[in-house]
Scaffold this active site. Sequence first.
Site, PDB file in Angstrom:
ATOM      1  CE  LYS A  51      -4.124  -2.088  -0.228  1.00 14.84           C
ATOM      2  NZ  LYS A  51      -5.030  -1.663  -1.275  1.00 14.84           N
TER       3      LYS A  51
HETATM    4  N1  PMP Z   1      -3.393  -8.151   1.177  1.00 13.78           N
HETATM    5  C1  PMP Z   1      -3.272  -7.097   2.232  1.00 13.78           C
HETATM    6  C2  PMP Z   1      -2.869  -7.383   3.552  1.00 13.78           C
HETATM    7  C3  PMP Z   1      -3.969  -5.604   1.938  1.00 13.78           C
HETATM    8  O1  PMP Z   1      -4.031  -4.731   2.815  1.00 13.78           O
HETATM    9  C4  PMP Z   1      -4.603  -5.655   0.533  1.00 13.78           C
HETATM   10  C5  PMP Z   1      -5.027  -4.399   0.313  1.00 13.78           C
HETATM   11  N2  PMP Z   1      -6.459  -4.310   0.898  1.00 13.78           N
HETATM   12  C6  PMP Z   1      -4.449  -6.870  -0.358  1.00 13.78           C
HETATM   13  C7  PMP Z   1      -3.882  -7.859   0.008  1.00 13.78           C
HETATM   14  C8  PMP Z   1      -5.000  -6.467  -1.770  1.00 13.78           C
HETATM   15  O2  PMP Z   1      -4.547  -5.563  -2.661  1.00 13.78           O
HETATM   16  P1  PMP Z   1      -5.481  -4.765  -3.589  1.00 13.78           P
HETATM   17  O3  PMP Z   1      -6.190  -3.876  -2.667  1.00 13.78           O
HETATM   18  O4  PMP Z   1      -4.473  -3.888  -4.449  1.00 13.78           O
HETATM   19  O5  PMP Z   1      -6.090  -5.496  -4.189  1.00 13.78           O
END
Ligand code: PMP
Length: 462
Positions: A51
């Site tokens: 992130k």
């Molecule tokens: N794993 C974790 C721990 C996350 O915080 C996130 C993001 N919400 C994701 C996977 C998935 O990524 P994305 O939001 O880019 O789909």
Amino acid sequence: MDESGGSGRWHESVIDLIGDTPMVRLRRVAEGLAPAVVAKLEYFNPGGSSKDRIALRMILAAEEAGLLRPGGTVVEPTSGNTGVGLALVAQQRGYRCLFTCPDKVSTDKIAVLRAYGAEVRVCPASVPVDHPDSYRSTAARLAAEIPGAFSPNQYANAANPESHYRTTGPEIWSRSRGGVTHFVAGVGTGGTISGTGRYLKEVSGGRVRVIGADPDGSVYSGGTGRPYVVEGVGQPSLPGSYDPAVPDRIIKVSDADSIAMTRRLAREEGILTGGSGGMAVAAALEAARDAGPDDVVVVLVPDSGRGYLSKIFDDAWTERFGFADQSGEGARVSDLLDRQNPRRELVFVGPHESVTAAVKLMRERNLTHLLVASAPPPVRLPEIQGVLTPAALARSLARGAVGPDDQVADHMEPPPPPAGTGRLAADVLATLADAGATAAVAVAGGLPEGLVTEADVLALLG
Ligand code: PMP
């Protein structure tokens, strides 16, 4: 944001450490599979997750668009990895940061954000999301009230997938020297899969297969948004940050498989990641089964497991929710279920049904416990809101405390405690005593499997 003086000896800001994360081959968990399975470790980012990438891109894009000016405030309803990324980037670029989160969020997570200098407003989790006091409404109100406020909204911000298109995708392509054939990532906002996947497809002329991993219950793999344990992934409905045209396949992964793989990664590969990392790797191994020896499966591991030590990596927690067997000898909760003849059925009513109807149902079916659930079967554990028992109802009736129009929710007791099917039966008595309950919900792999009563345990032990 370049390396200092071109000397390459240090960086000018932690912002420069975002991205260019390492990739490492998975040896043990991928044993026996033909292709190389390679994990991209996003916890090497300065804020500890993928992130950081989207936080940087969303803030730079807002600056470019004139939405964020010196002295501005970043406002976002978040408590997790996105908050950390935003706090880091905002402070480095001179902005105030204000987050809202529901009060069910762990104090540790809030402490992390405050440690980075962010302000956090804790809002009631008990109100619906559209209530003015909810953490989402509060964030929207603050963003409107505070002059110079900017709300990134990762679910609707094109800079989210764009950051992965610009960085994650090219990094995988160059580190694999164009050899990547499969890309696997968990899908939360969908930013990672949409941006990285689109880049890899374009650069490879459509050769790279893009595979999303999704928790069982979430919409991406055909669910309706029923609860699951793994955090940060899955959605109840499709967000704007997800491009459904990018993934070639979505693999549904159960909580049990995600958690088992998360624990194996720590023990066998030295990779301490969260449940969504385990989920993505479980999906990558499944995708690798259909791949050949010249293929390279790259799987994104989004964050570190440090934030999950009290859950996924805690034996008491995994045993309680039926993700692991308790050590020791003796009869187990599963034995209690096996001895029930006939097997005690899980019977549910909705919280808004009438007490009169519920009492009738209990009589007709001769139930000792009628569970109250917020959603229709198959009911998941967090959806169990309470229980009705004849004894408690009889007490209320005797007091004249039950009106003809009363709802089930007015008279239910707290939900029965969970007991993993691998727990020792003798220990369930202590669980019941602690909760002041007469039954426990038997749970296998996080899912309700049956009901075990005090009488069941005593019959087995006695
Ligand atoms: N794993 C974790 C721990 C996350 O915080 C996130 C993001 N919400 C994701 C996977 C998935 O990524 P994305 O939001 O880019 O789909």
